[in-house]
Design an enzyme around this catalytic site. Structure first.
Site, mmCIF file in Angstrom:
data_model
loop_
_atom_site.group_PDB
_atom_site.id
_atom_site.type_symbol
_atom_site.label_atom_id
_atom_site.label_comp_id
_atom_site.label_asym_id
_atom_site.label_seq_id
_atom_site.Cartn_x
_atom_site.Cartn_y
_atom_site.Cartn_z
ATOM 1 C CE LYS A 93 -1.836 -0.910 4.092
ATOM 2 N NZ LYS A 93 -1.316 -2.231 4.414
ATOM 3 C CD GLU A 94 0.833 4.848 -4.343
ATOM 4 O OE1 GLU A 94 0.348 5.963 -4.095
ATOM 5 O OE2 GLU A 94 0.888 4.369 -5.485
ATOM 6 C CB CYS B 86 -3.904 -0.045 -7.337
ATOM 7 S SG CYS B 86 -2.105 -0.033 -7.416
ATOM 8 C CE LYS C 298 -2.662 0.090 -12.680
ATOM 9 N NZ LYS C 298 -2.674 -1.350 -12.459
ATOM 10 N N GLY D 184 -16.817 7.277 2.371
ATOM 11 C CA GLY D 184 -16.095 8.506 2.038
ATOM 12 C C GLY D 184 -16.426 8.983 0.651
ATOM 13 C CG ASN E 161 -5.870 -4.315 -5.877
ATOM 14 O OD1 ASN E 161 -5.535 -4.465 -4.699
ATOM 15 N ND2 ASN E 161 -5.107 -3.686 -6.750
HETATM 16 N N1 LIG Z 1 1.471 1.936 -6.653
HETATM 17 C C1 LIG Z 1 1.014 0.933 -5.948
HETATM 18 O O1 LIG Z 1 0.577 1.096 -4.814
HETATM 19 C C2 LIG Z 1 1.012 -0.467 -6.522
HETATM 20 C C3 LIG Z 1 0.767 -1.549 -5.663
HETATM 21 C C4 LIG Z 1 0.780 -2.835 -6.194
HETATM 22 C C5 LIG Z 1 0.975 -3.020 -7.552
HETATM 23 N N2 LIG Z 1 1.183 -1.945 -8.361
HETATM 24 C C6 LIG Z 1 1.427 -2.205 -9.788
HETATM 25 O O2 LIG Z 1 2.821 -2.060 -10.033
HETATM 26 C C7 LIG Z 1 3.036 -1.508 -11.326
HETATM 27 C C8 LIG Z 1 3.862 -0.240 -11.198
HETATM 28 O O3 LIG Z 1 3.097 0.700 -10.460
HETATM 29 P P1 LIG Z 1 3.753 2.033 -9.885
HETATM 30 O O4 LIG Z 1 2.717 2.690 -9.058
HETATM 31 O O5 LIG Z 1 5.076 1.724 -9.305
HETATM 32 O O6 LIG Z 1 3.947 2.846 -11.250
HETATM 33 P P2 LIG Z 1 4.818 4.157 -11.472
HETATM 34 O O7 LIG Z 1 4.165 4.874 -12.602
HETATM 35 O O8 LIG Z 1 5.039 4.858 -10.176
HETATM 36 O O9 LIG Z 1 6.230 3.585 -11.958
HETATM 37 C C9 LIG Z 1 6.441 2.975 -13.187
HETATM 38 C C10 LIG Z 1 7.842 3.343 -13.662
HETATM 39 O O10 LIG Z 1 8.138 2.604 -14.849
HETATM 40 C C11 LIG Z 1 8.903 3.441 -15.684
HETATM 41 N N3 LIG Z 1 8.842 2.919 -17.054
HETATM 42 C C12 LIG Z 1 7.803 2.970 -17.927
HETATM 43 N N4 LIG Z 1 8.156 2.396 -19.087
HETATM 44 C C13 LIG Z 1 9.432 1.943 -18.943
HETATM 45 C C14 LIG Z 1 10.339 1.268 -19.803
HETATM 46 N N5 LIG Z 1 9.990 0.916 -21.042
HETATM 47 N N6 LIG Z 1 11.565 0.990 -19.319
HETATM 48 C C15 LIG Z 1 11.933 1.351 -18.062
HETATM 49 N N7 LIG Z 1 11.110 2.000 -17.215
HETATM 50 C C16 LIG Z 1 9.864 2.310 -17.654
HETATM 51 C C17 LIG Z 1 8.285 4.806 -15.523
HETATM 52 O O11 LIG Z 1 9.164 5.838 -15.913
HETATM 53 C C18 LIG Z 1 7.990 4.826 -14.024
HETATM 54 O O12 LIG Z 1 9.047 5.387 -13.295
HETATM 55 C C19 LIG Z 1 1.658 -1.305 -11.924
HETATM 56 O O13 LIG Z 1 1.316 -2.418 -12.719
HETATM 57 C C20 LIG Z 1 0.753 -1.223 -10.724
HETATM 58 O O14 LIG Z 1 -0.555 -1.626 -10.987
HETATM 59 C C21 LIG Z 1 1.219 -0.687 -7.882
#
Ligand SMILES: NC(=O)c1ccc[n+]([C@@H]2O[C@H](COP(=O)([O-])OP(=O)(O)OC[C@H]3O[C@@H](n4cnc5c(N)ncnc54)[C@H](O)[C@@H]3O)[C@@H](O)[C@H]2O)c1
Length: 440
Positions: free
Chosen positions: A152-153, A261, A264, A254, A209
């Site tokens: 979780k963020e 997450c 989408k 809320g 999710n």
């Molecule tokens: N944020 C969350 O809380 C969370 C939790 C669980 C799962 N996820 C999943 O994890 C994945 C990443 O989420 P996030 O929130 O970290 O995304 P984010 O957008 O914060 O980070 C993604 C990173 O990938 C980089 N990127 C994109 N294309 C690239 C490429 N071709 N080569 C190298 N780097 C590249 C981007 O510049 C970016 O820094 C997603 O699928 C999301 O659903 C996110």
């Protein structure tokens, strides 16, 4: 172990930093040069409690490096994690273009056996597409693991280092052994690893999710009914949550869920169901309720001011989709602020961490304030979107002095309605009877 993480966002950076903190040599790759330059300078591009210290410690020790060079990342790593974004495509499905592009590049750069691990959230069946994309570029052997992330963020470090579970989606014993070795430092109390096939691992992430989103939308529906029937959703929530089969988490009504997450992933699950002729009816409803909830809340504000909207200034507390993050992706606050601006209202906003990301998301037209009280100066009402701890016990006297009217729209049920009325406020909240000062 030599580990590569492609994508240095909320998930990739946390995973890379935590793996390095456990003693591994980690190379974090990102396509965004400005992000990598920041990280190389020791700056953290996102707000995540505790992350800076871990990144600093491991970068200094030489265990954590940052680069835009994917080829170097592939050459130096035995295990390669993909943590790039999978945003919502125009049709609601998950956009896999970054995942497939990285898979192709990994295939091209491979010079021997690799374990490729998918941390990004990807639709069920993606393991086949990614494996094919890699295999089309290389003759070297590799194993594919689906390893969805559940952090979780705002509590990402804690979640990553003390996870409820780690899902390892592969049928290959070598890959399972390597993954268990990598996660062993985070399993010291008890092992919480679930090994399963890749399709089940992919589905586990969406099911988890979607179920969490369902709890939120369900409680928002009950809150709407409570308002109609004069019941208090806060009492109902406590009564319901005390059932050990249900639990208290995610039952807070809320302004609806947001973030990068739930929206989408709910949408992608809907698309997955449609694609196989098995529409996921519950998830469709969860999405609709969520969209409606933010509209209801904004409409309550707009209806209160009616024709006076163009002469109205609102103080907004919170732009992030939840507390302890600067993430404003799909934040209900951003959607509602846009509705306010469209009606000609002025907005003075404050968020402890998401001021700049919020301003960028709204696209300008709002005044960003240095603290919550500055936002109240000359405002006609306060509107609360995010449950930051610092909003819980504000100085109500100062609030009353600064606001032009004692009027609060609370999208997070932060305060006691009766006490607010005693303080002379007109207080609108969610699923609880609104109490007006004149009724006392
Ligand atoms: N944020 C969350 O809380 C969370 C939790 C669980 C799962 N996820 C999943 O994890 C994945 C990443 O989420 P996030 O929130 O970290 O995304 P984010 O957008 O914060 O980070 C993604 C990173 O990938 C980089 N990127 C994109 N294309 C690239 C490429 N071709 N080569 C190298 N780097 C590249 C981007 O510049 C970016 O820094 C997603 O699928 C999301 O659903 C996110």
């Amino acid at each position: 172990m030599n580990v590569g993480v492609v994508g240095s966002g909320y998930v990739g950076l946390v995973a890379g930093a935590c793996f390095a903190d456990a003693g591994n040599r980690v190379i974090c790759v990102d396509a965004d040069p400005s992000k990598i330059e920041m990280l190389q300078r020791g700056e953290i591009p996102i707000y995540e409690p505790g992350l800076k210290e871990i990144v600093e410690r491991n970068a200094e020790a030489g265990r954590l490096i940052f680069t835009t060079d994917l080829v170097a990342g592939v050459k130096q790593s035995r295990v390669l994690f993909l943590a790039v974004g999978t945003p919502e495509a125009a049709d609601g499905s998950a956009d896999l273009s970054a995942v497939l592009e990285v898979a192709r590049q990994i295939g091209k750069a491979m010079d021997g056996y690799r374990i490729v691990v998918m941390k990004s959230t990807v639709p069920v069946g993606t393991h086949r597409k990614v494996s094919e994309a890699i295999a089309a570029q290389t003759g070297h052997p590799f194993d594919y693991v689906s390893n969805p992330e559940f952090l979780k963020e705002g509590a990402a470090i804690e979640d990553f280092t003390r996870p409820d579970r780690v899902v390892i989606g592969t049928t290959n014993p070598t890959a399972v052994a390597v993954m268990k070795e990598l996660y062993a430092p985070f399993m010291r109390k008890s092992e919480r690893i679930f090994v399963m096939d890749p399709a089940s691992a992919e589905m586990t992430k969406y099911a988890a999710n979607a179920l969490l989103a369902t709890k939120i939308s369900f409680m928002n529906e009950i809150a709407g009914l409570c308002e109609r029937f004069g019941a208090d959703v806060d009492l109902v929530r406590r009564g319901v949550g005390s059932d050990s089969r249900l639990g208290h988490a995610f039952l807070f009504p809320g302004v609806g869920y947001g973030g990068s997450c739930f929206p989408k992933d709910v949408s992608a699950l809907m698309k997955m169901g449609e694609a196989v002729g098995r529409p996921v009816l519950i998830v469709n409803a969860v999405h609709q309720v969520n969209q409606r909830q933010r509209k209801f809340f904004a409409q309550r504000v707009l209806e209160h001011f009616g024709e006076k909207c163009p002469e109205t200034t609102l103080a907004v507390w919170g732009l992030a989709f939840k507390a302890r993050t600067d993430d404003v992706r799909e934040s209900p606050a951003i959607a509602c602020v846009r509705m306010f601006l469209e009606k000609g209202m002025k907005v003075r906003a404050y968020d402890p961490e998401a001021a700049e990301t919020g301003r960028a998301a709204v696209g300008g037209g709002i005044t960003i304030c240095r603290d919550g009280y500055e936002a109240l100066d000359g405002a006609d009402a306060l509107v609360i979107f995010t449950d930051w701890p610092e909003f819980r016990n504000p100085d109500f006297d100062t609030m009353a002095q600064k606001l032009r009217q004692r009027l609060v729209f609370d999208g997070r049920n932060m305060y006691d309605p009766l006490q607010m009325a005693q303080r002379g406020f007109t207080y609108y909240c969610i699923g609880r009877p609104s109490v007006l000062p004149k009724e006392l």
